[in-house]
Write an enzyme that holds these catalytic residues in place. Structure first.
Site, PDB file in Angstrom:
ATOM      1  N   ASP A   9      42.805  42.724  34.144  1.00 15.51           N
ATOM      2  CA  ASP A   9      42.503  44.281  33.807  1.00 15.51           C
ATOM      3  C   ASP A   9      43.265  45.131  35.021  1.00 15.51           C
ATOM      4  OD1 ASP A   9      41.548  43.772  31.530  1.00 15.51           O
ATOM      5  OD2 ASP A   9      39.513  44.994  31.907  1.00 15.51           O
ATOM      6  N   HIS A  25      36.334  44.094  37.047  1.00 12.80           N
ATOM      7  CA  HIS A  25      36.757  45.312  37.751  1.00 12.80           C
ATOM      8  C   HIS A  25      36.216  45.327  39.427  1.00 12.80           C
ATOM      9  CE1 HIS A  25      37.257  47.289  33.828  1.00 12.80           C
ATOM     10  NE2 HIS A  25      38.235  46.281  33.782  1.00 12.80           N
ATOM     11  N   CYS A  58      37.307  54.995  36.904  1.00  9.77           N
ATOM     12  CA  CYS A  58      37.788  54.378  35.822  1.00  9.77           C
ATOM     13  C   CYS A  58      38.470  55.188  34.889  1.00  9.77           C
ATOM     14  CB  CYS A  58      36.548  53.669  35.133  1.00  9.77           C
ATOM     15  SG  CYS A  58      35.581  52.705  36.027  1.00  9.77           S
TER      16      CYS A  58
END
Length: 485
Positions: free
Chosen positions: A252, A300, A413
């Site tokens: 990601d 993350h 985010c």
């Protein structure tokens, strides 16, 4: 940076000029995925309900959208005012009263409360739904040769799927099938940037199959993780193996933190070693460093390690660490060797989260830097506010954002940096990158964490102070950080 360029961002702290903020419109509780469980019911009802999927309630979407729109308004404003006073708000999701410090947009026609004016300058804000009149929805079936999905995730968190590396926009090869086509919704914005910026580059790694059989070690991992307690203490002992295997390239965008010429990459449930190898080959002018967190295999990096400002002549750099998930001592040595001071962030203002929250209470460190002097953070996280503003001297803008934890993230985010006034500067000249690249990451068992010795002092009935002493054995350095709470 060329004055005619639109796409340019090398760091997390350069002067922010253009940004994209996500939207909650049409979001669903997505299907489960072998990567990890999305919405897991509490243990006392798991015998009745395995998971929660389907369209989200309209009122929850409206609450989340209101907070996203407010963030966009704050960033667009020339000047905002951070109130002097602290008031209290009752959070129905966690059934607790929380103290908060509000920020308002100053308007000469309306009397504003007493406070500190922050002249931040206007920031251009894009939204993923502004280029289309079609109503966003994610409650339809998709199918590929490798998987089927009844519901998709949505567009609340562009940071997860898009990242700007200098003049290059990179679409992340996500391994979550409910986010397989997510970047398609950003194509109108991407083409708008492409057509206006002749220097912009646009890359996408090989698209992963998201096949449960090809990409994951255990196709029943979701059921296992839902019904049993997954022992994360075995993460380091396993050589940092997650359910995501090494057959395909996967990461990601939020598994990375950019710091000029150096980019830090977290080994996680969504990012494998193959992803790091691909980045090193495609961006040879940058240096990519693997970061492991022995007690945290979740996705993350932007709540575990957040840079505040780089070193300058006469001033050390500052990087914030999450004390709940300490990194490896060996992998943080690059900071102390290059005049960066690691600082342990205070704990969140509460450990409680909404019943279907996708994020833990540790997301208090998920903030957005507007430059190396100004930060936007959640309004109830007063311990972090005191550290950043009172102790470290940053301008801090606050905004309500707790509803978004259910939608997958906090302030960092839900944003994607498009343009910052910065450059590819080397902030880590003292390192042996060649040796690092030759390490065998598939057989990596270092588990010695950077472990703070925490002492607790009672100062008064309402004020506490934590002293964090970080001891680096190799150089016998001691960093003492005092955080007011």
């Amino acid at each position: 940076m060329s004055s005619s360029s639109i796409v340019n961002s090398w760091t997390e702290w350069g002067q922010l000029e253009t940004i994209c903020i996500g939207t909650a419109q049409g979001m669903c509780y997505p299907d489960e995925t072998p990567t990890y469980s999305w919405h897991t019911p509490r243990s006392n009802i798991r015998r009745y309900i395995n998971s929660v999927i389907g369209p989200r309630p309209r009122h929850r979407i409206e609450q989340a959208q209101q907070q996203l729109d407010n963030l966009a308004d704050l960033l667009r404003a020339e000047t905002v005012r951070v109130c002097n006073s602290v008031d209290e708000i009752f959070n129905e999701d966690i059934e607790q009263s929380l103290k908060r410090k509000r920020t308002v947009i100053t308007d000469k026609s309306v009397a504003s409360p007493d406070g500190l004016d922050v002249k931040k300058g206007k920031i251009e804000v894009y939204r993923p739904d502004q280029f289309s009149d079609e109503k966003l929805r994610f409650n339809y079936h998709i199918s590929t040769p490798h998987f089927k999905s009844q519901y998709q995730y949505g567009l609340s968190c562009p940071r997860d799927v898009l990242i700007t590396m200098g003049d290059t926009v990179l679409e992340a090869p996500v391994c979550t099938h409910t986010r397989y086509f997510e970047t398609e919704y950003y194509k109108p914005l991407l083409y708008s940037l492409w057509n206006r910026d002749s220097r912009m580059k646009w890359l996408q790694p090989p698209k992963p199959t998201c096949s449960p059989e090809l990409m994951f070690n255990d196709t029943d991992y979701r059921e296992y993780a839902t019904q049993k307690e997954v022992n994360k203490s075995n993460y380091a002992d396993s050589g940092y193996k997650t359910n995501l295997n090494e057959n395909e390239i996967a990461f990601d965008a939020a598994d990375m933190i950019r710091m000029g010429k150096d980019v830090f990459y977290k080994k996680s449930a969504s990012a494998n070693n193959q992803g790091l190898h691909w980045l090193r080959r495609v961006f040879p002018h940058l240096r990519f460093h693997m970061i492991h967190f022995p007690s945290d295999d979740s996705s993350h990096l932007d709540y575990g390690l957040m840079p505040l400002r780089p070193p300058t002549s006469g001033s050390e750099g500052l990087v914030l660490l999450n004390q709940k998930f300490p990194p490896l001592a060996s992998e943080t040595k690059i900071f102390t060797d290059n005049d960066w001071r690691p600082i342990w962030a205070p704990l969140g203002c509460t450990t409680a989260v909404a019943p279907l929250s996708l994020c833990s209470s540790s997301f208090n460190t998920n903030f957005l830097s507007l430059n190396d002097r100004c930060i936007v953070m959640e309004e109830c996280e007063l311990p972090l506010y005191h550290l950043l503003h009172d102790d470290l001297g940053f301008d801090v803008i606050t905004c309500p954002f707790r509803t978004l934890l259910e939608f997958g993230g906090s302030i960092h985010c839900v944003t994607w940096d498009i343009r910052r006034d910065d450059s590819c500067t080397d902030h880590f000249p003292n390192q042996d990158y060649e040796s690092e690249c030759n390490m065998d990451l598939n057989h990596y068992f270092d588990s010695q964490i950077l472990s703070p010795e925490i002492q607790f002092f009672l100062l008064s009935s309402s004020t506490f102070m934590y002293t964090y002493i970080i001891v680096f054995e190799e150089k016998q350095r001691h960093f003492i950080v005092q955080n007011k709470i």
